[in-house]
Scaffold this motif. Structure first.
Motif, PDB file in Angstrom:
ATOM      1  N   THR A 199       0.831  -1.207   0.000  1.00 18.80           N
ATOM      2  CA  THR A 199       0.000   0.000   0.000  1.00 18.80           C
ATOM      3  C   THR A 199       0.860   1.250   0.000  1.00 18.80           C
ATOM      4  N   GLU A 200       1.886   1.264   0.838  1.00 22.28           N
ATOM      5  CA  GLU A 200       2.793   2.416   0.880  1.00 22.28           C
ATOM      6  C   GLU A 200       3.502   2.591  -0.455  1.00 22.28           C
ATOM      7  N   SER A 201       3.859   1.506  -1.113  1.00 22.58           N
ATOM      8  CA  SER A 201       4.529   1.586  -2.414  1.00 22.58           C
ATOM      9  C   SER A 201       3.633   2.265  -3.445  1.00 22.58           C
ATOM     10  N   PHE A 202       2.361   1.890  -3.469  1.00 23.69           N
ATOM     11  CA  PHE A 202       1.447   2.519  -4.428  1.00 23.69           C
ATOM     12  C   PHE A 202       1.212   3.985  -4.103  1.00 23.69           C
ATOM     13  N   ARG A 203       1.228   4.333  -2.837  1.00 17.65           N
ATOM     14  CA  ARG A 203       1.113   5.754  -2.472  1.00 17.65           C
ATOM     15  C   ARG A 203       2.313   6.539  -2.990  1.00 17.65           C
ATOM     16  N   GLU A 204       3.499   5.927  -2.923  1.00 18.40           N
ATOM     17  CA  GLU A 204       4.693   6.604  -3.427  1.00 18.40           C
ATOM     18  C   GLU A 204       4.674   6.710  -4.956  1.00 18.40           C
ATOM     19  N   ILE A 205       4.142   5.695  -5.627  1.00 16.85           N
ATOM     20  CA  ILE A 205       3.985   5.792  -7.086  1.00 16.85           C
ATOM     21  C   ILE A 205       3.042   6.940  -7.419  1.00 16.85           C
ATOM     22  N   ASP A 206       1.991   7.094  -6.622  1.00 15.90           N
ATOM     23  CA  ASP A 206       1.044   8.192  -6.827  1.00 15.90           C
ATOM     24  C   ASP A 206       1.724   9.546  -6.655  1.00 15.90           C
ATOM     25  N   ARG A 207       2.588   9.663  -5.643  1.00 18.25           N
ATOM     26  CA  ARG A 207       3.250  10.935  -5.355  1.00 18.25           C
ATOM     27  C   ARG A 207       4.432  11.205  -6.284  1.00 18.25           C
ATOM     28  N   HIS A 208       5.137  10.154  -6.685  1.00 18.66           N
ATOM     29  CA  HIS A 208       6.410  10.324  -7.391  1.00 18.66           C
ATOM     30  C   HIS A 208       6.517   9.391  -8.606  1.00 18.66           C
ATOM     31  N   ARG A 209       5.473   9.338  -9.417  1.00 15.28           N
ATOM     32  CA  ARG A 209       5.459   8.391 -10.530  1.00 15.28           C
ATOM     33  C   ARG A 209       6.675   8.559 -11.439  1.00 15.28           C
ATOM     34  N   ALA A 210       6.996   9.791 -11.825  1.00 16.24           N
ATOM     35  CA  ALA A 210       8.136  10.014 -12.728  1.00 16.24           C
ATOM     36  C   ALA A 210       9.450   9.635 -12.057  1.00 16.24           C
ATOM     37  N   ALA A 211       9.595   9.942 -10.774  1.00 13.48           N
ATOM     38  CA  ALA A 211      10.815   9.582 -10.053  1.00 13.48           C
ATOM     39  C   ALA A 211      10.991   8.072  -9.987  1.00 13.48           C
ATOM     40  N   VAL A 212       9.885   7.342  -9.810  1.00 16.49           N
ATOM     41  CA  VAL A 212       9.955   5.877  -9.795  1.00 16.49           C
ATOM     42  C   VAL A 212      10.437   5.364 -11.145  1.00 16.49           C
ATOM     43  N   ALA A 213       9.907   5.949 -12.227  1.00 15.88           N
ATOM     44  CA  ALA A 213      10.328   5.538 -13.569  1.00 15.88           C
ATOM     45  C   ALA A 213      11.817   5.804 -13.783  1.00 15.88           C
ATOM     46  N   ILE A 214      12.290   6.948 -13.312  1.00 15.64           N
ATOM     47  CA  ILE A 214      13.720   7.269 -13.427  1.00 15.64           C
ATOM     48  C   ILE A 214      14.544   6.276 -12.629  1.00 15.64           C
ATOM     49  N   TYR A 233       9.806 -12.395  -3.574  1.00 17.45           N
ATOM     50  CA  TYR A 233      10.254 -11.009  -3.466  1.00 17.45           C
ATOM     51  C   TYR A 233      10.335 -10.352  -4.845  1.00 17.45           C
ATOM     52  N   ARG A 234      10.961 -11.039  -5.794  1.00 15.48           N
ATOM     53  CA  ARG A 234      11.103 -10.464  -7.132  1.00 15.48           C
ATOM     54  C   ARG A 234       9.751 -10.266  -7.795  1.00 15.48           C
ATOM     55  N   PHE A 235       8.850 -11.216  -7.585  1.00 17.62           N
ATOM     56  CA  PHE A 235       7.510 -11.103  -8.156  1.00 17.62           C
ATOM     57  C   PHE A 235       6.780  -9.893  -7.574  1.00 17.62           C
ATOM     58  N   LEU A 236       6.799  -9.779  -6.253  1.00 18.28           N
ATOM     59  CA  LEU A 236       6.134  -8.644  -5.611  1.00 18.28           C
ATOM     60  C   LEU A 236       6.748  -7.318  -6.045  1.00 18.28           C
ATOM     61  N   ARG A 237       8.068  -7.245  -6.012  1.00 18.74           N
ATOM     62  CA  ARG A 237       8.770  -6.014  -6.393  1.00 18.74           C
ATOM     63  C   ARG A 237       8.388  -5.591  -7.811  1.00 18.74           C
ATOM     64  N   ASP A 238       8.509  -6.527  -8.749  1.00 16.34           N
ATOM     65  CA  ASP A 238       8.262  -6.176 -10.148  1.00 16.34           C
ATOM     66  C   ASP A 238       6.791  -5.893 -10.412  1.00 16.34           C
ATOM     67  N   THR A 239       5.915  -6.669  -9.786  1.00 11.03           N
ATOM     68  CA  THR A 239       4.481  -6.488  -9.990  1.00 11.03           C
ATOM     69  C   THR A 239       4.019  -5.121  -9.508  1.00 11.03           C
ATOM     70  N   VAL A 240       4.529  -4.700  -8.367  1.00 14.32           N
ATOM     71  CA  VAL A 240       4.113  -3.415  -7.800  1.00 14.32           C
ATOM     72  C   VAL A 240       4.730  -2.248  -8.558  1.00 14.32           C
ATOM     73  N   SER A 289       4.663   2.597 -14.863  1.00  6.08           N
ATOM     74  CA  SER A 289       4.667   2.778 -16.310  1.00  6.08           C
ATOM     75  C   SER A 289       3.276   3.104 -16.855  1.00  6.08           C
ATOM     76  N   TRP A 290       2.228   2.769 -16.096  1.00  6.05           N
ATOM     77  CA  TRP A 290       0.874   3.044 -16.590  1.00  6.05           C
ATOM     78  C   TRP A 290       0.039   3.898 -15.642  1.00  6.05           C
ATOM     79  N   TYR A 291       0.397   3.939 -14.377  1.00  7.29           N
ATOM     80  CA  TYR A 291      -0.418   4.658 -13.403  1.00  7.29           C
ATOM     81  C   TYR A 291      -0.379   6.166 -13.647  1.00  7.29           C
ATOM     82  N   ARG A 292      -1.531   6.809 -13.515  1.00  4.01           N
ATOM     83  CA  ARG A 292      -1.619   8.258 -13.583  1.00  4.01           C
ATOM     84  C   ARG A 292      -2.431   8.761 -12.398  1.00  4.01           C
TER      85      ARG A 292
END
Length: 203
Positions: free
Chosen positions: A95-110, A161-168, A173-176
């Motif tokens: 849940t915290e990971s998705f919140r960070e994607i919401d706040r910093h989507r471009a930074a996550v992509a970088i 771990y790898r599955f969770l990391r990559d899945t989240v 790449s698609w979240y807006r």
């Protein structure tokens, strides 16, 4: 006096706006292909004016990534310090990971595209340390879950771990932000699929 105060107060806001613009440009074009001029053009200003706020594109990407990771670890450390059970910890981390994607989507992509290359530079050594901590937090929780019988005994924790990391994190790449689902709702759906599966259970 009041005009000076207003102007001074606007500098941090303008700096934040420029970093947000730079993050989108870095995410779209890659660090190496991005120039200060391209960022300035996207921001609607002269390249020389951008140097008033930042001395280089390296400084910009450094601030973008360090801000994202500082916030990520504030959230992760809060989760890990609450003493939750293994399943609840995984749920909270996702849940915290998705919140960070919401706040910093471009930074996550970088981070996903550039961290391995950037980490070779002394200035970005913190990227390697963050990755080590990240792996330790997730693997440790999965291992604890197996030991406490919260997760299956035959679970390959490294593959999990790898599955969770990559899945989240691929969601960046698609979240807006502002889309149909909130970060918390997406996390809930992901967790339901990961922890409970997608097939109908026999009753």
């Amino acid at each position: 006096m009041k005009k000076t105060q207003v102007a001074a107060a606007s500098v941090p806001d303008r700096r934040r706006e420029l970093l947000d613009t730079a993050a989108e440009v870095f995410a779209a074009h890659g660090y190496n292909a991005t120039t200060v001029r391209r960022i300035a053009d996207t921001a609607g200003m002269l390249a020389g004016s951008l140097y008033y706020h930042f001395d280089s594109k390296e400084s910009m990407v450094d601030e973008i990534l360090s801000t994202f990771l500082d916030e990520l670890w504030q959230g992760y450390d809060a989760v890990l310090g609450t003493g939750l059970g293994p399943r609840e910890t995984i749920e909270a981390l996702v849940t915290e990971s998705f919140r960070e994607i919401d706040r910093h989507r471009a930074a996550v992509a970088i981070y996903q595209k550039e961290s391995r290359h950037l980490a070779a530079q002394p200035r970005f050594a913190y990227l390697t340390e963050s990755q080590r901590k990240f792996e330790q937090a997730w693997l440790g929780t999965l291992q604890r879950g197996v030991a406490e019988k919260a997760f299956r005994a035959d679970l390959d924790v490294r593959l999990a771990y790898r599955f969770l990391r990559d899945t989240v994190w691929v969601a960046a790449s698609w979240y807006r932000p502002g889309g149909q689902h909130s970060p918390e709702e997406i996390a809930r759906q992901y967790l339901s699929m990961v922890l409970d599966g997608i097939a109908v259970r026999d009753t």
